[in-house]
Structures are given as C-alpha cells and as structure tokens.
Scaffold this motif. Structure first.
Motif, short mmCIF file in Angstrom:
data_model
loop_
_atom_site.label_atom_id
_atom_site.label_comp_id
_atom_site.label_asym_id
_atom_site.label_seq_id
_atom_site.Cartn_x
_atom_site.Cartn_y
_atom_site.Cartn_z
N GLU A 282 0.85 -1.18 0.00
CA GLU A 282 0.00 0.00 0.00
C GLU A 282 0.89 1.23 0.00
O GLU A 282 1.93 1.26 0.64
CB GLU A 282 -0.92 0.01 1.22
CG GLU A 282 -1.95 -1.11 1.20
CD GLU A 282 -2.82 -1.11 2.45
OE1 GLU A 282 -2.74 -0.15 3.25
OE2 GLU A 282 -3.56 -2.08 2.61
N THR A 283 0.47 2.26 -0.72
CA THR A 283 1.23 3.49 -0.79
C THR A 283 0.92 4.36 0.41
O THR A 283 -0.25 4.62 0.72
CB THR A 283 0.89 4.26 -2.09
OG1 THR A 283 1.12 3.39 -3.20
CG2 THR A 283 1.74 5.50 -2.23
N LYS A 284 1.96 4.82 1.08
CA LYS A 284 1.83 5.68 2.26
C LYS A 284 2.52 7.02 1.98
O LYS A 284 3.58 7.06 1.36
CB LYS A 284 2.49 5.04 3.49
CG LYS A 284 1.89 3.71 3.88
CD LYS A 284 0.52 3.88 4.47
CE LYS A 284 -0.02 2.53 4.91
NZ LYS A 284 -1.36 2.57 5.38
N THR A 285 1.90 8.08 2.46
CA THR A 285 2.45 9.42 2.31
C THR A 285 3.24 9.80 3.55
O THR A 285 2.78 9.58 4.67
CB THR A 285 1.29 10.43 2.12
OG1 THR A 285 0.55 10.08 0.96
CG2 THR A 285 1.80 11.84 1.99
N HIS A 286 4.44 10.34 3.32
CA HIS A 286 5.29 10.81 4.42
C HIS A 286 5.76 12.22 4.08
O HIS A 286 6.22 12.47 2.97
CB HIS A 286 6.51 9.90 4.61
CG HIS A 286 6.16 8.51 5.02
ND1 HIS A 286 5.96 8.16 6.34
CD2 HIS A 286 5.96 7.39 4.29
CE1 HIS A 286 5.65 6.88 6.40
NE2 HIS A 286 5.64 6.39 5.17
N TYR A 287 5.66 13.12 5.04
CA TYR A 287 6.15 14.47 4.83
C TYR A 287 7.65 14.52 5.07
O TYR A 287 8.17 13.88 5.99
CB TYR A 287 5.44 15.46 5.76
CG TYR A 287 4.00 15.64 5.37
CD1 TYR A 287 3.66 16.45 4.29
CD2 TYR A 287 2.98 14.98 6.05
CE1 TYR A 287 2.34 16.60 3.91
CE2 TYR A 287 1.66 15.13 5.67
CZ TYR A 287 1.35 15.94 4.60
OH TYR A 287 0.05 16.09 4.22
N TYR A 288 8.34 15.27 4.22
CA TYR A 288 9.77 15.45 4.41
C TYR A 288 10.03 16.21 5.71
O TYR A 288 9.30 17.11 6.06
CB TYR A 288 10.36 16.29 3.26
CG TYR A 288 10.70 15.52 2.01
CD1 TYR A 288 11.92 14.86 1.89
CD2 TYR A 288 9.82 15.48 0.94
CE1 TYR A 288 12.25 14.17 0.74
CE2 TYR A 288 10.13 14.80 -0.22
CZ TYR A 288 11.35 14.14 -0.32
OH TYR A 288 11.67 13.47 -1.46
N THR A 289 11.11 15.83 6.34
CA THR A 289 11.66 16.64 7.43
C THR A 289 12.75 17.49 6.79
O THR A 289 13.21 17.23 5.67
CB THR A 289 12.28 15.78 8.54
OG1 THR A 289 13.37 15.03 7.96
CG2 THR A 289 11.26 14.83 9.13
N LYS A 290 13.21 18.48 7.52
CA LYS A 290 14.28 19.35 7.01
C LYS A 290 15.52 18.52 6.70
O LYS A 290 16.12 18.66 5.63
CB LYS A 290 14.60 20.45 8.02
CG LYS A 290 15.66 21.40 7.54
CD LYS A 290 15.90 22.52 8.51
CE LYS A 290 16.91 23.45 7.86
NZ LYS A 290 17.45 24.44 8.70
N GLU A 291 15.88 17.63 7.60
CA GLU A 291 17.08 16.81 7.42
C GLU A 291 16.96 15.87 6.21
O GLU A 291 17.89 15.72 5.43
CB GLU A 291 17.36 15.98 8.69
CG GLU A 291 17.68 16.80 9.92
CD GLU A 291 16.46 17.48 10.55
OE1 GLU A 291 15.31 17.00 10.38
OE2 GLU A 291 16.66 18.52 11.21
#
Length: 196
Positions: free
Chosen positions: A143-152
C-alpha cells in the motif's frame, strides 16, 4: 485571437456548449470583458431549468476555456481565472510552454548551491517544507503511504541533484512555483511535462 468581435465569441460559445453539453441547451447569457468573454447555458425548453452549471470563461488572447460550477458565481470565477493567468505568466518566465490548465508536470531541482552558501539552501528547503512536500513509500502490504519530508531528509535528498520531486505538494504546483520564484528567482529548477 484577441481581435475577434463579440459575435465571433458568441459563435465560439455556442460551439463549445453544443460540443460539451449537447443540442438540448443553448447559450443563455454573455458578458464581454477586456480579456475574458463569459457565458453560460440553459435548456432550450423553457419548461426545464438546469442547475449545477456555472460560468464558462473564454480567454480572448488564446481561446482557452475555463468552466466552473454554479457555486462559483461569475465574479469569483473571473477572479480565479485572472489569478491563474497571472501565475502562469510569471512561471512562463522560467518555463516558456507552461500551461496552468495542464496538471502533468513534475518539479525538478536541477542543482543546489554549494555548502558554503547555506542561506540559499535553507531558503529552498523552507519554501518546500512550507508547501508541505511529501514522498510516497510502499509498505509491506504494497500500500502506498504518504510521508512528509523533514528538514534533514530534504537536505539529504537535495545533495544528489538533479532530483525529481514530482507533484508531491499539498498546495497546487503553481502556488509552490510562485512562492519559489518570489523567494529567489535564481533557484535552478525546471518542469518535466509527463506524457500520457
């Protein structure tokens, strides 16, 4: 196309309505403005009242048409089209063939400034984070999951350029591009038009 007379715009409107709504409807109103021609349609049979359709806006300069639902209203639709066209004009300074009606562009960072110029990298990262850039990962169930980028994570991703960031923003891509241009017009980016 700008030189067309009101009668020619009415003919374009009639053809558009016929091709997109059918022969049971007709152009019911028109408004002629400097850069836009606005029209709508209604059933030919006066006993029938269609609902849901809103203003349709023809851009006089190039013939493009923007169609809205009834909740928009004419003034709000005009404001929206003019706003979009202004964003498009700004983006075309950097990407000549950009068309705001096409949602088939991937956003690519070509290069990032050297480490000694950290200010520019921070500005780029801040714009991308502010516009909630994300990436997709497939989990163990495929399943495709969305993850937000962190600054690092974003800084690490930008170390290997060019990097295709796709269309992975919460905001519309044009809003991200305008934000990026207004922050620093010298960022090195491009758009890749995806073929269908």
């Amino acid at each position: 196309m700008q030189e067309n007379s009101k009668n020619e715009f009415i003919k374009i409107a009639e053809e558009y309505v016929l091709n997109n709504a059918g022969d049971h409807v007709q152009v019911s109103y028109t408004e002629d403005y400097d850069d836009l021609f606005v029209f709508g349609y209604q059933a030919k049979d006066k006993k029938v009242k269609l609902i849901g359709q809103g203003p349709i806006l023809l851009v006089k300069k190039d013939g493009r048409i923007f169609e809205y639902g009834s909740a928009w209203g004419e003034k709000r639709a005009r404001i929206d089209v003019i706003t979009k066209l202004n964003k498009e004009r700004l983006i075309r300074i950097f990407h000549e063939d950009y068309n705001i009606q096409h949602n088939n562009y991937d956003f690519v960072i070509n290069s990032v400034y050297q480490e000694d110029e950290e200010e520019e990298l921070n500005a780029l990262v801040n714009v991308l984070l502010k516009n909630k850039i994300y990436y997709l990962i497939r989990d163990e169930n495929n399943e495709t999951k969305t993850h937000y980028y962190t600054k690092e994570h974003l800084e690490k991703t930008l170390q290997q350029t060019p990097v295709n960031l796709g269309q992975h923003f919460i905001q519309n891509l044009e809003d991200v591009l305008v934000d990026l241009i207004n922050t620093d017009p010298y960022f090195s980016w491009t758009l890749l038009e995806k073929t269908k």
